[in-house]
Design a protein around this motif. Structure first.
Motif, short mmCIF file in Angstrom:
data_model
loop_
_atom_site.label_atom_id
_atom_site.label_comp_id
_atom_site.label_asym_id
_atom_site.label_seq_id
_atom_site.Cartn_x
_atom_site.Cartn_y
_atom_site.Cartn_z
N ILE A 33 -1.86 -1.00 -4.71
CA ILE A 33 -2.54 -0.55 -3.50
C ILE A 33 -3.71 -1.49 -3.17
O ILE A 33 -3.88 -1.91 -2.02
CB ILE A 33 -3.05 0.90 -3.68
CG1 ILE A 33 -1.87 1.87 -3.77
CG2 ILE A 33 -3.96 1.29 -2.52
CD1 ILE A 33 -2.26 3.26 -4.20
N LEU A 88 2.33 6.41 -6.94
CA LEU A 88 1.18 7.12 -7.52
C LEU A 88 1.28 8.62 -7.29
O LEU A 88 0.98 9.42 -8.18
CB LEU A 88 -0.11 6.58 -6.92
CG LEU A 88 -1.42 7.01 -7.61
CD1 LEU A 88 -1.45 6.53 -9.04
CD2 LEU A 88 -2.61 6.47 -6.85
N SER A 89 1.72 9.02 -6.09
CA SER A 89 1.86 10.45 -5.80
C SER A 89 3.01 11.07 -6.57
O SER A 89 2.95 12.24 -6.97
CB SER A 89 2.07 10.67 -4.31
OG SER A 89 3.29 10.10 -3.88
N GLY A 97 2.80 1.56 -3.44
CA GLY A 97 1.87 1.99 -4.49
C GLY A 97 1.48 3.45 -4.34
O GLY A 97 1.40 4.19 -5.33
N SER A 98 1.25 3.88 -3.09
CA SER A 98 0.84 5.27 -2.83
C SER A 98 1.97 6.24 -3.16
O SER A 98 1.73 7.31 -3.75
CB SER A 98 0.44 5.44 -1.37
OG SER A 98 -0.64 4.60 -1.05
N ILE A 102 0.85 -1.21 0.00
CA ILE A 102 0.00 0.00 0.00
C ILE A 102 0.88 1.25 0.00
O ILE A 102 0.63 2.20 -0.76
CB ILE A 102 -0.95 -0.01 1.22
CG1 ILE A 102 -1.92 -1.18 1.13
CG2 ILE A 102 -1.71 1.31 1.30
CD1 ILE A 102 -2.73 -1.40 2.39
N ILE A 103 1.91 1.25 0.85
CA ILE A 103 2.80 2.41 0.95
C ILE A 103 3.56 2.63 -0.36
O ILE A 103 3.64 3.75 -0.88
CB ILE A 103 3.79 2.24 2.12
CG1 ILE A 103 3.04 2.28 3.45
CG2 ILE A 103 4.87 3.33 2.10
CD1 ILE A 103 3.89 1.90 4.65
N PRO A 128 0.41 1.06 -10.07
CA PRO A 128 0.42 1.43 -8.65
C PRO A 128 -0.94 1.33 -7.99
O PRO A 128 -1.04 0.99 -6.80
CB PRO A 128 0.92 2.88 -8.66
CG PRO A 128 0.76 3.37 -10.04
CD PRO A 128 0.88 2.17 -10.92
N VAL A 129 -2.01 1.58 -8.75
CA VAL A 129 -3.37 1.45 -8.20
C VAL A 129 -3.65 -0.02 -7.88
O VAL A 129 -4.18 -0.35 -6.81
CB VAL A 129 -4.42 1.98 -9.20
CG1 VAL A 129 -5.83 1.69 -8.69
CG2 VAL A 129 -4.24 3.48 -9.41
#
Length: 235
Positions: A57, A35-36, A31-32, A28-29, A53-54
């Motif tokens: 997550i 994505l950011s 991917g986030s 999750i971290i 990346p979605v």
């Protein structure tokens, strides 16, 4: 002896699932963060490029939930819950593998799609507020100009230029447009290469994390099937 062996497998699987739950949080971290980082320039990228990346997550959330199922199944010594856990891990592994293949096959198309999107957006710079904001943000943050270089612009925007030193005034629009490639106050590198490198770095992070979690999943499938077999024999 058999009971001792079953207890050993149970606690090994329980500890494994705690590690597996942490790896889900790691997904999750990762991917986030990707994505950011890359998603900031999503104006130039297609949905396919931002999909990995979605997916990572979503996979992280599922992994965390499945790890909880594995922990509960191990403690309760439930054959059916352990087999459900193993099947869930296998499904997640197959999905991650398929996403990895899709991302690898799209790599060659990514360059063409990205460059075409950037050129089309550049043509709309004067007439579209969203394109203007996206280009100015891209050029200032990545310190680049144009798709392949400053000569791509017919009317060069101010975001292609910068002050020669700290606290010095920015060049005027006329100075920026008149600047020649190689001038100190002009960003001389194209944004396509910079954006492509950023996407490449992001993909390496995703691949590294994905391989690590896939390895953990394989171990989890083996342990779950092993314990399920031991529980069935005990019954």
């Amino acid at each position: 002896m058999k009971g001792l062996g079953l207890n050993l497998i149970k606690y090994v699987l329980f500890i494994f699932n705690l590690i597996f739950a942490v790896s889900g949080i790691g997904l999750i971290i990762a991917g986030s963060l990707v994505l950011s980082d890359v998603g900031e320039f999503n104006h130039f990228m297609e949905g396919k490029i931002l999909a990995p990346p979605v997916v990572l997550i979503v996979a992280g959330v599922i992994v965390f939930l499945v790890a909880s199922l594995g922990c509960y199944g191990a403690i309760k010594e439930s054959y059916y819950m352990l087999m459900a856990f193993a099947i869930c891990l296998l499904i997640i592994f197959i999905i991650e593998f398929a996403v990895g293949i899709a991302a690898a096959s799209f790599k060659s198309e990514f360059r063409v799609a990205l460059k075409n999107n950037m050129k089309n957006s550049m043509d709309n710079y004067e007439n579209s507020k969203s394109d203007k904001i996206a280009w100015d943000n891209l050029q200032r943050k990545l310190e680049c100009c144009g798709v392949d270089g400053p000569t791509d612009w017919k009317k060069r925007p101010m975001s292609c230029c910068h002050a020669l030193r700290e606290n010095a005034p920015d060049p005027t629009s006329d100075q920026c447009r008149a600047a020649q490639p190689g001038d100190d106050h002009l960003y001389n590198y194209g944004c396509f290469t910079e954006l492509e490198m950023k996407a490449e770095r992001a993909s390496k992070v995703l691949i590294g994390v994905g391989i690590g979690v896939a390895f953990i999943e394989i171990i989890g499938i083996i342990l779950a099937c092993w314990m399920a077999s031991a529980v069935k024999n005990k019954e």
